[in-house]
Enzyme design. Structure first.
Site, mmCIF file in Angstrom:
data_model
loop_
_atom_site.group_PDB
_atom_site.id
_atom_site.type_symbol
_atom_site.label_atom_id
_atom_site.label_comp_id
_atom_site.label_asym_id
_atom_site.label_seq_id
_atom_site.Cartn_x
_atom_site.Cartn_y
_atom_site.Cartn_z
ATOM 1 N N ASP A 80 41.942 -12.538 -0.977
ATOM 2 C CA ASP A 80 42.033 -12.818 -2.412
ATOM 3 C C ASP A 80 42.339 -14.292 -2.649
ATOM 4 O O ASP A 80 42.951 -14.969 -1.814
ATOM 5 C CB ASP A 80 43.083 -11.929 -3.088
ATOM 6 C CG ASP A 80 44.490 -12.139 -2.559
ATOM 7 O OD1 ASP A 80 44.655 -12.244 -1.324
ATOM 8 O OD2 ASP A 80 45.431 -12.197 -3.367
ATOM 9 N N GLU A 87 47.745 -11.085 -1.711
ATOM 10 C CA GLU A 87 48.746 -12.071 -1.311
ATOM 11 C C GLU A 87 49.065 -13.025 -2.450
ATOM 12 O O GLU A 87 50.206 -13.449 -2.610
ATOM 13 C CB GLU A 87 48.254 -12.865 -0.095
ATOM 14 C CG GLU A 87 49.360 -13.634 0.632
ATOM 15 C CD GLU A 87 49.660 -15.007 0.059
ATOM 16 O OE1 GLU A 87 50.717 -15.583 0.400
ATOM 17 O OE2 GLU A 87 48.838 -15.529 -0.729
#
Length: 402
Positions: free
Chosen positions: A90, A155
């Site tokens: 991500d 994250e």
């Protein structure tokens, strides 16, 4: 010992890492979305003998903090030691794409750089380890131990349905990571000049002080929460929490937001809210920070009618990997490939290493330069991504051969 095939040239590493990086970066995987990046990795890892599983946590119908997150755990081998690469597919939002020199998800090479969101943080790191693993396994199919990859798409966001949940699953089945290489962009001025062998803890709080609303001309009929707060805040902001140690700076407390008032200039508000955050060293515990905070506030609120409450949120405990086999492997690999004597650091924010270190794993962060992370025109030097793959391959040699 250095056993790489002489044909493993920097050019080979660079081209292979660049191609995979571009493939990953062209997927607009803004948190919590993966957009198929993990499938791309599985396609590369499966022919090497990796067994993979996707782990989904969160609500498929929800958004925000409760959104479903896709995670990948892939492993080759079933023996110790387990060398695991931890990373995230991500990325943070791009902002206005018109402000970018090159469109953020075009992933193009220009002026010696690879441009795009995720270039530094951290799709090139994932690509570099994948290429390093492919080359290492080709040259050493019967290596010792196991190689694993733990990849999340949570994250950059809440970090509640990502690495932390995967680690819970692994711990429940007693599957331990021995050495964890986190591919976060640790380098500062040149590739490999800094590695992170620890991180400070992060403890946040929202302090709400409640008084009694009233007219500013009649303060005796009201309780001003702002006035009650100020003496406590003055002491709170200058308190020395510890002096740090050889590995960590002193614990710091910063106030990021103060919100109070109705907007009218003749109304004493009922409440005022203060948002604060500790970044703390191994010299102080979460419990000690909470206790000392309450001690300060209790003293100042003892003689006022105002009351307070704190909503605490622990993002992670501090961790430190002392010099040992993993740190030594980093130092050797960086020196061999770049000629640099790396420096150990615990500076910066938190990373997913905070979820892995408590299991007993040695954890180190090593990646490309971090100068443009989260910025418009994020980019990374082309030369660095090939060298990073070489460094990762050398580390595998140090940890899993002989």
């Amino acid at each position: 010992m250095h056993t790489s095939d002489p044909s493993n040239t920097a050019t080979d590493h660079q081209q292979q890492t660049l191609e995979l990086s571009i493939e990953l970066m062209r997927r607009d995987s803004v948190t919590p979305h993966d957009k198929g990046c993990q499938e791309v990795l599985v396609e590369r890892l499966s022919p090497l003998g990796f067994v993979h599983e996707f782990m989904y946590f969160g609500d498929e119908q929800a958004s925000g903090r409760d959104a479903q997150v896709k995670n990948l755990w892939a492993r080759r081998g079933n023996q110790d030691p387990v060398v695991c690469f931890a990373g995230h597919t991500d990325v943070v939002p791009t902002g206005n794409p018109d402000n970018w020199r090159i469109a953020p998800f075009d992933a193009k090479v220009h002026d010696g750089y690879l441009w795009g969101r995720g270039a530094a943080d951290m799709k090139t790191g994932i690509a570099a380890f994948t290429v390093a693993t492919e080359r290492f396994v080709k040259n050493h199919p019967d290596h010792n131990g196991s190689i694993a990859m733990l990849i999340t798409s949570d994250e950059e966001g809440p970090s509640i349905n990502g690495t932390v949940k995967v680690i819970e699953v692994l711990e429940a089945r007693n599957e331990k990571i021995t050495y964890c290489l986190v591919g976060e962009p640790s380098s500062t001025d040149s590739l490999g000049d800094v590695i992170k062998n620890g991180r400070r803890g992060s403890l946040g709080g929202i302090l709400t002080v409640t008084g009694k609303q009233g007219h500013v001309a009649y303060p005796h009929l009201a309780v001003n929460p702002i006035h009650a707060l100020l003496p406590a805040l003055a002491e709170f902001s200058v308190t020395e929490w510890d002096k740090g140690n050889d590995f960590f700076p002193a614990t710091s407390m910063q106030i990021s937001n103060i919100n109070g008032g109705t907007g009218a200039n003749n109304v004493i508000p009922e409440t005022v809210e203060v948002v604060f955050n500790f970044r703390f060293s191994t010299e102080t515990t979460e419990e000690e920070l909470r206790a000392k905070t309450h001690e300060i506030l209790d003293k100042h609120f003892a003689n006022t009618e105002a009351t307070y409450e704190i909503d605490w949120k622990l993002s992670g405990h501090p961790f430190l990997t002392a010099e040992g086999k993993l740190v030594d492997a980093c130092k050797v690999a960086i020196k061999d490939i770049t000629g640099t004597d790396t420096q150990l650091s615990t500076s910066g924010g938190t990373s997913d290493g905070r979820f892995i270190a408590p299991t007993g794993a040695q954890v180190v962060e090593l990646g490309v330069r971090n100068a443009t992370i989260h910025q418009v025109d994020e980019r990374v030097e082309i030369d660095d991504i090939g060298k990073l793959a070489q460094i990762y391959e050398r580390m595998l040699e140090e940890l899993l051969l002989g």
